[in-house]
Design a protein around this motif. Sequence first.
Motif, PDB file in Angstrom:
ATOM      1  N   HIS A  33     -45.446  27.250  23.121  1.00 27.41           N
ATOM      2  CA  HIS A  33     -44.293  27.022  22.245  1.00 27.41           C
ATOM      3  C   HIS A  33     -43.062  27.762  22.768  1.00 27.41           C
ATOM      4  O   HIS A  33     -41.943  27.235  22.709  1.00 27.41           O
ATOM      5  CB  HIS A  33     -44.611  27.478  20.828  1.00 27.41           C
ATOM      6  N   HIS A  48     -39.203  25.663   6.065  1.00 25.88           N
ATOM      7  CA  HIS A  48     -38.838  25.186   7.396  1.00 25.88           C
ATOM      8  C   HIS A  48     -37.592  25.878   7.945  1.00 25.88           C
ATOM      9  O   HIS A  48     -37.334  25.810   9.145  1.00 25.88           O
ATOM     10  CB  HIS A  48     -38.608  23.663   7.370  1.00 25.88           C
ATOM     11  N   SER A  49     -36.823  26.524   7.084  1.00 26.78           N
ATOM     12  CA  SER A  49     -35.630  27.229   7.558  1.00 26.78           C
ATOM     13  C   SER A  49     -35.952  28.656   7.998  1.00 26.78           C
ATOM     14  O   SER A  49     -35.096  29.330   8.563  1.00 26.78           O
ATOM     15  CB  SER A  49     -34.561  27.260   6.461  1.00 26.78           C
ATOM     16  N   ASP A  50     -37.163  29.108   7.738  1.00 27.21           N
ATOM     17  CA  ASP A  50     -37.587  30.444   8.129  1.00 27.21           C
ATOM     18  C   ASP A  50     -38.303  30.364   9.477  1.00 27.21           C
ATOM     19  O   ASP A  50     -39.276  29.644   9.628  1.00 27.21           O
ATOM     20  CB  ASP A  50     -38.522  31.028   7.068  1.00 27.21           C
ATOM     21  N   ARG A  51     -37.830  31.123  10.466  1.00 24.11           N
ATOM     22  CA  ARG A  51     -38.396  31.040  11.814  1.00 24.11           C
ATOM     23  C   ARG A  51     -39.875  31.403  11.840  1.00 24.11           C
ATOM     24  O   ARG A  51     -40.676  30.736  12.500  1.00 24.11           O
ATOM     25  CB  ARG A  51     -37.613  31.965  12.760  1.00 24.11           C
ATOM     26  N   ARG A  52     -40.256  32.453  11.116  1.00 24.21           N
ATOM     27  CA  ARG A  52     -41.659  32.854  11.107  1.00 24.21           C
ATOM     28  C   ARG A  52     -42.538  31.756  10.517  1.00 24.21           C
ATOM     29  O   ARG A  52     -43.627  31.462  11.030  1.00 24.21           O
ATOM     30  CB  ARG A  52     -41.829  34.152  10.323  1.00 24.21           C
ATOM     31  N   ASP A  53     -42.068  31.124   9.441  1.00 25.33           N
ATOM     32  CA  ASP A  53     -42.835  30.027   8.842  1.00 25.33           C
ATOM     33  C   ASP A  53     -42.930  28.846   9.803  1.00 25.33           C
ATOM     34  O   ASP A  53     -43.977  28.186   9.893  1.00 25.33           O
ATOM     35  CB  ASP A  53     -42.192  29.585   7.524  1.00 25.33           C
ATOM     36  N   GLU A  54     -41.848  28.571  10.526  1.00 22.15           N
ATOM     37  CA  GLU A  54     -41.879  27.473  11.502  1.00 22.15           C
ATOM     38  C   GLU A  54     -42.879  27.762  12.614  1.00 22.15           C
ATOM     39  O   GLU A  54     -43.567  26.864  13.091  1.00 22.15           O
ATOM     40  CB  GLU A  54     -40.482  27.249  12.086  1.00 22.15           C
ATOM     41  N   PHE A  55     -42.965  29.022  13.018  1.00 20.38           N
ATOM     42  CA  PHE A  55     -43.946  29.383  14.042  1.00 20.38           C
ATOM     43  C   PHE A  55     -45.362  29.112  13.534  1.00 20.38           C
ATOM     44  O   PHE A  55     -46.201  28.561  14.259  1.00 20.38           O
ATOM     45  CB  PHE A  55     -43.808  30.864  14.429  1.00 20.38           C
ATOM     46  N   HIS A  83     -38.016  36.280  21.231  1.00 21.99           N
ATOM     47  CA  HIS A  83     -38.165  34.952  20.619  1.00 21.99           C
ATOM     48  C   HIS A  83     -38.967  35.012  19.324  1.00 21.99           C
ATOM     49  O   HIS A  83     -38.558  34.439  18.302  1.00 21.99           O
ATOM     50  CB  HIS A  83     -38.854  34.021  21.606  1.00 21.99           C
ATOM     51  N   TYR A  84     -40.097  35.703  19.345  1.00 23.64           N
ATOM     52  CA  TYR A  84     -40.983  35.726  18.179  1.00 23.64           C
ATOM     53  C   TYR A  84     -40.750  36.927  17.263  1.00 23.64           C
ATOM     54  O   TYR A  84     -40.957  36.822  16.045  1.00 23.64           O
ATOM     55  CB  TYR A  84     -42.443  35.742  18.631  1.00 23.64           C
TER      56      TYR A  84
END
Length: 217
Positions: free
Chosen positions: A183, A78-85, A141-142
């Motif tokens: 998103h 959850h702390s990784d932006r790519r994983d959260e995406f 952003h992504y």
Amino acid sequence: LEYLQYCPRCVEEDRERWGEAYWHRIHQASGVKVCPSHDVAIEPSGVNGAYRFDREEFAALEESLPSAQAREPHRFDHSDRRDEFHLAIARDARWLLDQRGLCATPDSLRRRYLNLLYDRGLATSADKVRLRVLRGEVESHYGRDFLESLGCGFASQALIFNDLMSANGQHARHPIEHLLFIHFLGCSAREFFLLSAEKRQPFGAPPWPCLNSASEH
């Protein structure tokens, strides 16, 4: 989707609850890389879903699981932006699949998009979208690598945002592209479809007061 997919944790739970594992439709949704119930990566099975000689054959998940010793599934961070995406995409895809009777016209989608873009200063009250700035902000952003990993190279396709917001629906885009755009605009799928599809009034509802100090009305 070349091979049908499954979640190792769902397999364990299905066996405990029902005595056998079964296919979950959310795991077959194109662009979904993670199980939204367990936050772990979904795995490919031995069932080729793209090229089958007999497309009417029933392939049970239990008979299609790899015979090798299962490895520990990758848990998304959850702390990784790519994983959260990826997690956000999976959760919204599941929510969409669970809806009954959800229908949105191309014009209502366009109106919601334009209202959100206006709020972010990316569109004018005359519905003119600042496409160059928008493409840059989406890529920032992504990240270009993440977008290209999903086959959604926003920055390289000049007309993609026009297609997403097409009022006539002639140029449909992949649902994952819509979710990424939603998103980016700060909404979940549920929040997006609860938004009003009416045009945003930048100066409030009419009638508007006269601001001419020389006038008596």
